[in-house]
Design a protein around this motif. Structure first.
Motif, mmCIF file in Angstrom:
data_model
loop_
_atom_site.group_PDB
_atom_site.id
_atom_site.type_symbol
_atom_site.label_atom_id
_atom_site.label_comp_id
_atom_site.label_asym_id
_atom_site.label_seq_id
_atom_site.Cartn_x
_atom_site.Cartn_y
_atom_site.Cartn_z
ATOM 1 N N ARG A 59 11.397 -7.491 8.284
ATOM 2 C CA ARG A 59 12.401 -8.331 8.942
ATOM 3 C C ARG A 59 13.774 -7.676 8.988
ATOM 4 N N GLN A 60 14.000 -6.694 8.121
ATOM 5 C CA GLN A 60 15.228 -5.908 8.172
ATOM 6 C C GLN A 60 14.837 -4.463 8.379
ATOM 7 N N ILE A 61 15.399 -3.849 9.412
ATOM 8 C CA ILE A 61 14.996 -2.506 9.816
ATOM 9 C C ILE A 61 16.197 -1.573 9.720
ATOM 10 N N GLY A 62 16.014 -0.437 9.027
ATOM 11 C CA GLY A 62 17.022 0.617 9.021
ATOM 12 C C GLY A 62 16.723 1.569 10.167
ATOM 13 N N LEU A 63 17.533 1.503 11.224
ATOM 14 C CA LEU A 63 17.206 2.202 12.471
ATOM 15 C C LEU A 63 18.116 3.390 12.720
ATOM 16 N N GLU A 118 1.720 2.109 -6.425
ATOM 17 C CA GLU A 118 1.296 3.036 -7.471
ATOM 18 C C GLU A 118 2.382 4.048 -7.813
ATOM 19 N N LEU A 119 3.076 4.535 -6.779
ATOM 20 C CA LEU A 119 4.095 5.565 -6.982
ATOM 21 C C LEU A 119 5.487 4.972 -7.131
ATOM 22 N N GLU A 120 5.556 3.647 -7.195
ATOM 23 C CA GLU A 120 6.822 2.937 -7.390
ATOM 24 C C GLU A 120 7.880 3.364 -6.378
ATOM 25 N N MET A 121 7.518 3.263 -5.095
ATOM 26 C CA MET A 121 8.442 3.586 -4.018
ATOM 27 C C MET A 121 9.189 2.350 -3.527
ATOM 28 N N PHE A 122 8.477 1.239 -3.450
ATOM 29 C CA PHE A 122 9.125 0.006 -3.018
ATOM 30 C C PHE A 122 8.407 -1.171 -3.659
ATOM 31 N N ALA A 123 9.079 -2.309 -3.649
ATOM 32 C CA ALA A 123 8.496 -3.516 -4.237
ATOM 33 C C ALA A 123 8.916 -4.715 -3.403
ATOM 34 N N THR A 124 8.145 -5.775 -3.521
ATOM 35 C CA THR A 124 8.491 -7.032 -2.863
ATOM 36 C C THR A 124 8.561 -8.126 -3.926
ATOM 37 N N ALA A 125 9.279 -9.178 -3.614
ATOM 38 C CA ALA A 125 9.428 -10.282 -4.561
ATOM 39 C C ALA A 125 9.508 -11.590 -3.789
ATOM 40 N N PRO A 126 8.734 -12.605 -4.190
ATOM 41 C CA PRO A 126 8.793 -13.903 -3.511
ATOM 42 C C PRO A 126 10.207 -14.467 -3.457
ATOM 43 N N ALA A 127 11.005 -14.198 -4.496
ATOM 44 C CA ALA A 127 12.365 -14.729 -4.518
ATOM 45 C C ALA A 127 13.251 -14.084 -3.466
ATOM 46 N N VAL A 128 12.880 -12.883 -3.012
ATOM 47 C CA VAL A 128 13.632 -12.202 -1.956
ATOM 48 C C VAL A 128 13.101 -12.615 -0.587
ATOM 49 N N ALA A 172 9.313 -12.539 2.217
ATOM 50 C CA ALA A 172 8.356 -11.664 2.899
ATOM 51 C C ALA A 172 9.078 -10.800 3.928
ATOM 52 N N GLY A 173 8.604 -9.563 4.064
ATOM 53 C CA GLY A 173 9.176 -8.672 5.063
ATOM 54 C C GLY A 173 10.522 -8.103 4.685
ATOM 55 N N LEU A 174 10.889 -8.244 3.404
ATOM 56 C CA LEU A 174 12.176 -7.735 2.927
ATOM 57 C C LEU A 174 11.935 -6.875 1.686
ATOM 58 N N PRO A 175 11.319 -5.707 1.868
ATOM 59 C CA PRO A 175 11.007 -4.848 0.722
ATOM 60 C C PRO A 175 12.274 -4.291 0.087
ATOM 61 N N SER A 203 5.555 -14.518 9.230
ATOM 62 C CA SER A 203 5.099 -14.030 7.933
ATOM 63 C C SER A 203 3.688 -13.459 7.983
ATOM 64 N N GLY A 204 2.851 -13.938 8.889
ATOM 65 C CA GLY A 204 1.470 -13.481 8.954
ATOM 66 C C GLY A 204 1.301 -12.055 9.427
ATOM 67 N N VAL A 205 2.325 -11.462 10.073
ATOM 68 C CA VAL A 205 2.201 -10.096 10.574
ATOM 69 C C VAL A 205 2.977 -9.102 9.722
ATOM 70 N N LEU A 206 3.634 -9.575 8.679
ATOM 71 C CA LEU A 206 4.434 -8.697 7.839
ATOM 72 C C LEU A 206 3.550 -7.948 6.857
ATOM 73 N N GLY A 207 3.940 -6.708 6.533
ATOM 74 C CA GLY A 207 3.143 -5.948 5.574
ATOM 75 C C GLY A 207 3.800 -4.655 5.176
ATOM 76 N N GLY A 208 4.026 -4.465 3.869
ATOM 77 C CA GLY A 208 4.570 -3.212 3.370
ATOM 78 C C GLY A 208 5.874 -2.845 4.048
#
Length: 408
Positions: free
Chosen positions: A141-145, A12-22, A24-27, A131-136
Motif C-alpha cells: 500500500r506504500q510504494i517507494g518509487l 528467514e533472512l530478516e529482511m522485512f517484517a509485517t505486524a497486524p498493529a501496522v 496489511a501491505g505496509l511492510p 487486503s486480499g491481493v497484498l503479499g510480501g
C-alpha cells in the motif's frame, strides 16, 4: 527460473517484517533489507544524476484539487486512500508524484534555454489495495518509487525517450535482468483516455521511433496505456515465470495542458512542453522482491547486507580478525566478526546468511598476514594476503558484479 519465494526468504533472512498493529501491505524494512534498498536507491540516484536529473523532494500528500486537475481523481479515485479533512480543506495521499513535479515546473517562468528540465525523486506513493491481493513486498500500500519527470520541447521528446531507454538497459545489465521484454502500451477502445486522437498518434509514434532507433525488440499491446498517454513498459519474468512491469517510460501530453504549463520559445511566444515520465528501477519493493527470488537470497556482493564474515579460529585470533574487519570497513565494505561457538557452526551461519565471502583467521594467517577465504557461492577456497583480499572485495563491490570474482 527457481521457485524461491521472497516472503519466505524475507522472514528467514530478516529482511522485512509485517505486524497486524501496522497493517496489511505496509511492510517494515529490517536492517538487512534496508541495506539492499539503500544500495538500490543509491544506484537509482547515481543513474538519475548521470542522465541529467536534479533531485527534488515533495510532500506525500496534497489538496484533493491537485489530483482532480491532473485527472488522477476521476480515473484513479478507487485506488486512492480516502480524502482527509484538515482545517476545512480536503487532502489526499498521493498515488503519483507527477502533479507535484508539474507544480515545480510551474513555480516560475521557464525559457526554452532551460529545457529539458529533468526532476527526479525517490518518494513514497500510496495505493489503496484490497487486503486480499497484498503479499510480501510485491503488492503493498506504500510504494517507494524511483521516478523522474522530464519537461521538454516537443522536438526534444524522442531524444529524452532514448536517454531513458539507455539508462534502463544499463541498469538491467548491472542487475542481471536479461530476460526482459519491451512492451509498447497503446491506447485501447473506450473513453477512459484523455487527449485527442492526433495527440495519441503522435505520442505513440515518438515511443515507437525511440525503441527502433535504440535497436530494441518490442511488441505492441493495445489497451495497456496510461489514461494520460502511451508508454513503454519493461516486462521481466519473475522466479515463478510470471511477468512483472519493472520500468516505464511514459509520454504525457495531458498534464502539461491541465496545469497550463508553458515556456517561452526562441520566437518569444508561449509554448506547451511535453512531459516524459521515467521510472528506471521502478518500485523498490517490487524490485527487491524480484531480486531476492531471482538470487534465492544470495544477493550480488554490492547488495549483500553483510559482505564479509570474518571468523577467528579461536579467542587468540580475535584481535587479528578485528584488524581485518577494520581494514575492510575502512574501504566501505560491510564486514563483521563472528565469534562464539565452533568454527564449523559459524561457517554454517555465514552460509545460511548468504554472505558472499567468509574470511578465516588462525595461527598460520596471523603469522604471515594472510587470510583463508571461502566463497560459498562457487565453493572456492584460497589463502591470500590481507591487502590482496581487500582489493578483490572492494573491486567486486564497486564494480557491482553479479557474483564474487575468482580468487588467485
Amino acid at each position: 527460473m527457481n521457485g524461491a519465494d521472497h516472503r519466505v526468504l524475507g522472514r528467514e533472512l530478516e529482511m522485512f517484517a509485517t505486524a497486524p498493529a501496522v497493517g496489511a501491505g505496509l511492510p517494515m524494512w529490517l536492517p538487512d533489507g534496508a541495506v539492499i534498498r539503500a544500495e538500490l536507491e543509491a544506484f537509482a540516484a547515481e543513474v538519475a544524476a548521470e542522465t541529467g536529473c536534479r533531485r527534488v523532494y515533495t510532500p506525500v500528500l496534497a489538496k484533493k484539487e491537485l489530483f482532480v486537475r491532473s485527472g488522477h481523481w476521476s480515473k484513479f479515485a478507487d485506488d486512492m486512500f480516502p480524502e482527509m479533512q484538515v482545517g476545512g480543506e480536503s487532502f489526499v495521499l498521493r498515488p503519483a508524484n507527477c502533479p507535484h513535479h508539474a507544480q515545480i515546473f510551474a513555480s516560475r517562468g521557464r525559457s526554452y534555454r532551460e529545457l529539458p528540465i529533468r526532476l527526479s525523486e525517490l518518494g513514497s506513493m500510496f495505493r489503496s489495495e484490497l487486503s486480499g491481493v497484498l503479499g510480501g513486498l510485491s503488492r503493498v500500500r506504500q510504494i517507494g518509487l524511483d521516478d523522474a519527470h522530464v519537461f521538454c520541447a516537443p522536438e526534444q521528446a524522442g531524444a529524452e525517450i532514448e536517454l531513458a531507454l539507455s539508462a534502463i538497459e544499463r541498469c538491467y545489465g548491472v542487475l542481471g535482468l536479461d530476460d526482459r521484454r519491451y512492451r509498447l502500451s497503446l491506447r485501447g477502445a473506450g473513453g477512459r483516455y484523455l487527449g485527442t486522437g492526433e495527440q495519441w498518434v503522435h505520442a505513440q509514434g515518438e515511443l515507437r521511433g525511440a525503441l527502433e532507433r535504440c535497436g530494441l525488440d518490442f511488441f505492441e499491446a493495445e489497451g495497456e496505456a496510461a489514461f494520460y498517454g502511451p508508454k513503454i513498459d519493461v516486462q521481466v519474468a519473475g522466479a515463478h515465470g510470471r511477468e512483472e512491469t519493472v520500468s516505464t517510460v511514459q509520454f504525457d501530453f495531458t498534464q502539461p495542458e491541465r496545469f497550463g504549463l508553458e515556456y517561452t520559445g526562441e520566437d518569444g511566444r508561449r509554448h506547451r512542453p511535453v512531459m516524459i515520465h521515467r521510472g528506471v528501477l521502478g518500485s523498490m519493493e517490487r524490485l527487491t522482491a524480484m531480486l531476492v527470488e531471482r538470487f534465492e537470497g544470495r544477493m550480488p556482493p554490492w547488495l549483500s547486507p553483510r559482505q564479509v564474515a570474518v571468523l577467528p579460529v579461536g579467542d587468540l585470533h580475535r584481535d587479528g580478525a578485528g584488524a581485518l574487519r577494520d581494514r575492510l570497513v575502512d574501504e566501505g565494505i560491510r564486514a563483521e566478526v563472528l565469534s562464539g561457538g565452533s568454527l564449523g557452526s559459524r561457517i554454517r551461519a555465514a552460509r545460511v546468511h548468504r554472505d558472499p565471502y567468509v574470511a578465516i583467521v588462525g595461527d598460520d594467517e596471523l603469522a604471515d598476514a594472510t587470510v583463508s577465504v571461502l566463497v560459498p557461492q562457487s565453493g572456492q577456497r584460497a589463502r591470500v594476503g590481507h591487502e590482496q583480499f581487500v582489493r578483490r572485495v572492494s573491486a567486486d563491490v564497486r564494480g557491482r558484479v553479479l557474483r564474487p570474482s575468482a580468487l588467485p
